[in-house]
Design a protein around this motif. Sequence first.
Motif, PDB file in Angstrom:
ATOM      1  N   VAL A  81       0.838  -1.199   0.000  1.00  0.00           N
ATOM      2  CA  VAL A  81       0.000   0.000   0.000  1.00  0.00           C
ATOM      3  C   VAL A  81       0.874   1.250   0.000  1.00  0.00           C
ATOM      4  CG1 VAL A  81      -1.884   1.229   1.145  1.00  0.00           C
ATOM      5  CG2 VAL A  81      -1.737  -1.266   1.332  1.00  0.00           C
ATOM      6  N   VAL A  82       0.518   2.214  -0.865  1.00  0.00           N
ATOM      7  CA  VAL A  82       1.149   3.537  -0.871  1.00  0.00           C
ATOM      8  C   VAL A  82       0.053   4.548  -0.523  1.00  0.00           C
ATOM      9  CG1 VAL A  82       2.366   5.287  -2.220  1.00  0.00           C
ATOM     10  CG2 VAL A  82       2.808   2.852  -2.632  1.00  0.00           C
ATOM     11  N   PHE A  83       0.234   5.239   0.605  1.00  0.00           N
ATOM     12  CA  PHE A  83      -0.771   6.196   1.066  1.00  0.00           C
ATOM     13  C   PHE A  83      -0.453   7.593   0.546  1.00  0.00           C
ATOM     14  CE2 PHE A  83      -0.631   2.853   4.330  1.00  0.00           C
ATOM     15  CZ  PHE A  83      -1.965   2.476   4.356  1.00  0.00           C
ATOM     16  N   GLY A 148       8.387   6.198  -0.899  1.00  0.00           N
ATOM     17  CA  GLY A 148       7.271   5.348  -0.480  1.00  0.00           C
ATOM     18  C   GLY A 148       6.909   4.322  -1.547  1.00  0.00           C
ATOM     19  N   ILE A 149       6.936   4.756  -2.805  1.00  0.00           N
ATOM     20  CA  ILE A 149       6.658   3.835  -3.917  1.00  0.00           C
ATOM     21  C   ILE A 149       7.781   2.803  -4.037  1.00  0.00           C
ATOM     22  CG2 ILE A 149       6.388   3.676  -6.419  1.00  0.00           C
ATOM     23  CD1 ILE A 149       5.072   6.483  -6.299  1.00  0.00           C
ATOM     24  N   ASP A 163      -3.476   4.984  -2.505  1.00  0.00           N
ATOM     25  CA  ASP A 163      -4.582   5.838  -2.053  1.00  0.00           C
ATOM     26  C   ASP A 163      -4.209   7.300  -2.269  1.00  0.00           C
ATOM     27  OD1 ASP A 163      -6.815   6.928  -0.946  1.00  0.00           O
ATOM     28  OD2 ASP A 163      -6.667   5.872   0.974  1.00  0.00           O
ATOM     29  N   GLU A 164      -4.615   7.842  -3.412  1.00  0.00           N
ATOM     30  CA  GLU A 164      -4.303   9.219  -3.798  1.00  0.00           C
ATOM     31  C   GLU A 164      -2.831   9.568  -3.528  1.00  0.00           C
ATOM     32  OE1 GLU A 164      -7.326  12.321  -3.697  1.00  0.00           O
ATOM     33  OE2 GLU A 164      -8.276  11.166  -2.112  1.00  0.00           O
ATOM     34  N   PRO A 165      -1.902   8.818  -4.101  1.00  0.00           N
ATOM     35  CA  PRO A 165      -0.492   9.005  -3.762  1.00  0.00           C
ATOM     36  C   PRO A 165       0.080  10.355  -4.190  1.00  0.00           C
ATOM     37  CG  PRO A 165      -0.703   7.595  -5.674  1.00  0.00           C
ATOM     38  CD  PRO A 165      -2.091   7.792  -5.135  1.00  0.00           C
TER      39      PRO A 165
END
Length: 266
Positions: A81-83, A148-149, A163-165
């Motif tokens: 997951v990437v927030f 993060g990615i 989620d809307e990165p």
Amino acid sequence: MTSFIEVQNAEMVFTTRKGRFHALREINLQIERGEFITLIGHSGCGKSTLLNLIAGLLTPSSGVLLCDNREIAAPGPERAVVFQNHSLLPWLTCYENVHLGVERVFGASESKEQLKERTQAALALVGMSHAIAKRPHEISGGMKQRVGIARALAMEPKVLLMDEPFGALDALTRAHLQDELLKIVARTRSTVVMVTHDVDEAVLLSDRVVMMTNGPAATIGEILTVDLARPRLRVELAEDPAYVHYRKEVLDFLYTRHGHVEREAA
């Protein structure tokens, strides 16, 4: 033949101080391996809730979710997951933030040198090799999101959930990272499910755009197949009649067929 990800009659009801809140109803969705899916809809339509169900961060009130023919009952390394918030640990360097995830997934099966190579390769993939020793406060918002990615990709997930990165980034940085994401997904052939509010982002990136109705008790209203050749170049697509058509279809859904809630509120 079953799909790679299957959501079967999923419902999500939350218990709050004010009573029960019916967030999602009758969600049925099939996603094939290697597809890029975006979830779009007005605020409060349950996009992030659906993403969290696929991630295993939430358990559905009823229905079932499957990934690779296994029930999704909890988070797992096959679903990264990437927030919107990069969620990097501020006391660790970019390298250490990525290495932490790599070690968690591959530490028991790979040598220290292999873990190091995997970490460095992930940072190189997102163009962050130059900042390997920097801490989050020393780099820009766009760079933090790249790390993060990289952390997510380094775990070699079967599914990348986003989620809307790029939602908190300026327009130029967002466009650049969208282009980079297209290249990364082409190389890794990842299955991606991404939440967005941005119509242009949805059409540019997606194989299919899943459009959600307004909440409460939101569901999937329509699914638009985006039949545009890859690789996609935003400058060329800007005047492409097919791109303009797909963009209009999403806008019509959001602001004509499902825009009544916003008009009534105004």
